[in-house]
Design a protein around this motif. Structure first.
Motif, short mmCIF file in Angstrom:
data_model
loop_
_atom_site.label_atom_id
_atom_site.label_comp_id
_atom_site.label_asym_id
_atom_site.label_seq_id
_atom_site.Cartn_x
_atom_site.Cartn_y
_atom_site.Cartn_z
N ILE A 102 0.86 -1.19 0.00
CA ILE A 102 0.00 0.00 0.00
C ILE A 102 0.89 1.23 0.00
CG2 ILE A 102 -1.74 1.27 1.33
CD1 ILE A 102 -2.65 -1.36 2.51
N SER B 107 2.02 3.72 1.54
CA SER B 107 1.85 4.21 2.90
C SER B 107 3.01 5.05 3.41
CB SER B 107 1.64 3.02 3.85
OG SER B 107 2.72 2.10 3.73
N TYR C 137 -3.45 7.80 2.75
CA TYR C 137 -2.61 6.60 2.81
C TYR C 137 -1.24 6.86 3.43
CZ TYR C 137 -6.02 4.49 -0.31
OH TYR C 137 -7.18 4.00 -0.86
#
Length: 334
Positions: free
Chosen positions: A202, A204, A330
């Motif tokens: 992800i 992130s 995110y």
């Protein structure tokens, strides 16, 4: 027995008959010794005052025997007195060591109590963490207060033995608890490891890292810096006020586009798992190629000023399918 006596008399008679002069000399020597020891002595005790003079009569044998007895008593007194002094010093040393040992035991008890309290706090925190993760911890530390740290109480043999047994029980209980805590902590580690693997897929992390990093334009409605009109800004502009700072991949993925666009300038698009795409625009250099797989935190290019811009910065977009979403949702998701 009769035969032995007869044999002894015969040998004595034979020696006497064969050596008469030697026998005479031996007899004479013994007689002289007895004569010397039998000599009479008079000891007079004369006081300094006009008192009565005391006369003590004795012989040489008694006087020598008395001197030997007196010297024997003096030597015995010196010997036993020396042993007594040595024993007293040893007892004093052992008593001092005993007091130091008791003081150390008192300190050890305090540290043991502190350790036990720390273990209870650790248990509480671990139980809370496990409950949040859906795990259970069955082993509990029971309250086991230790006696007061009074040094005087340690000199009681019975009290010391009971205290030592209590401390041993506490330490065993603590060791048992720590052993039982290993399994849930390992489970937490496995969950964190799986989560780290998930977070690596992800976007992130921040694609730009610098003390000078700032957001020059957020996601959403903004005034266009060139036209001056309101518009929907589809990304997040990150600036360090200079070109050449590295741009890092925020997640594992595959590069699907490395191209130049009149608006985005030199830009890259990376495909991630779960239908997520990220775009990096206005770059000055590429460090990857189309089709290349990249890992999270890998450098993919450098900040630039290509395309429609007012200064060097990174235009960063996050797409889920055909939708554009706020990249800030995110970043630092952990």
């Amino acid at each position: 027995m009769a035969k032995n006596k007869d044999l002894s008399k015969m040998m004595s008679r034979s020696f006497t008959e064969e050596n008469p002069s030697a026998v005479q000399r031996i007899r004479g020597g013994i007689s002289k010794i007895f004569h010397i020891f039998d000599n009479k002595l008079t000891i007079m005790i004369v006081p300094h005052s006009q008192g009565k003079v005391m006369n003590l009569q004795t012989n040489v044998f008694a006087m020598v025997l008395g001197i030997v007895i007196v010297f024997g008593i003096l030597l015995s007194f010196i010997f036993f007195n020396k042993n007594a002094i040595s024993s007293s010093a040893e007892i004093s040393r052992l008593f001092s060591e005993n007091r130091e040992t008791m003081a150390s035991l008192d300190e050890l008890r305090d540290e043991n109590q502190n350790l036990f309290q720390a273990a209870k706090r650790f248990q509480s925190s671990l139980d809370n963490s496990l409950s949040l993760l859906g795990l259970e911890q069955k082993t509990n530390l029971k309250d086991s207060p230790l006696p007061n740290g009074d040094l005087a109480s340690l000199f009681g043999t019975e009290g010391t033995a009971v205290g030592s047994m209590r401390e041993i029980s506490d330490i065993r209980q603590l060791a048992s608890y720590l052993e039982s805590a290993v399994q849930p902590i390992e489970q937490i580690g496995k969950m964190l490891e799986s989560q780290n693997s998930l977070f690596a897929d992800i976007p992130s992390i921040w694609p730009v890292r610098s003390p000078q990093l700032h957001i020059s334009m957020p996601f959403g409605p903004n005034i266009h810096p060139i036209t001056g009109q309101w518009y929907i800004h589809k990304g997040l502009d990150m600036s360090t006020w200079r070109s050449g700072d590295p741009i890092r991949a925020p997640a594992n993925g595959q590069v699907v586009t490395v191209a130049y666009d009149s608006g985005y300038g030199m830009n890259i698009i990376i495909k991630h798992k779960n239908g997520i795409y990220t775009r990096y625009a206005h770059m000055s250099q590429f460090r990857v190629k189309t089709g290349q797989f990249v890992s999270q935190n890998q450098i993919i290019g450098l900040i630039g000023n290509t395309g429609v811009t007012t200064g060097p910065h990174l235009h960063y977009e996050v797409h889920i399918g055909s939708d554009v979403v706020d990249p800030g949702n995110y970043l630092n998701i952990r």
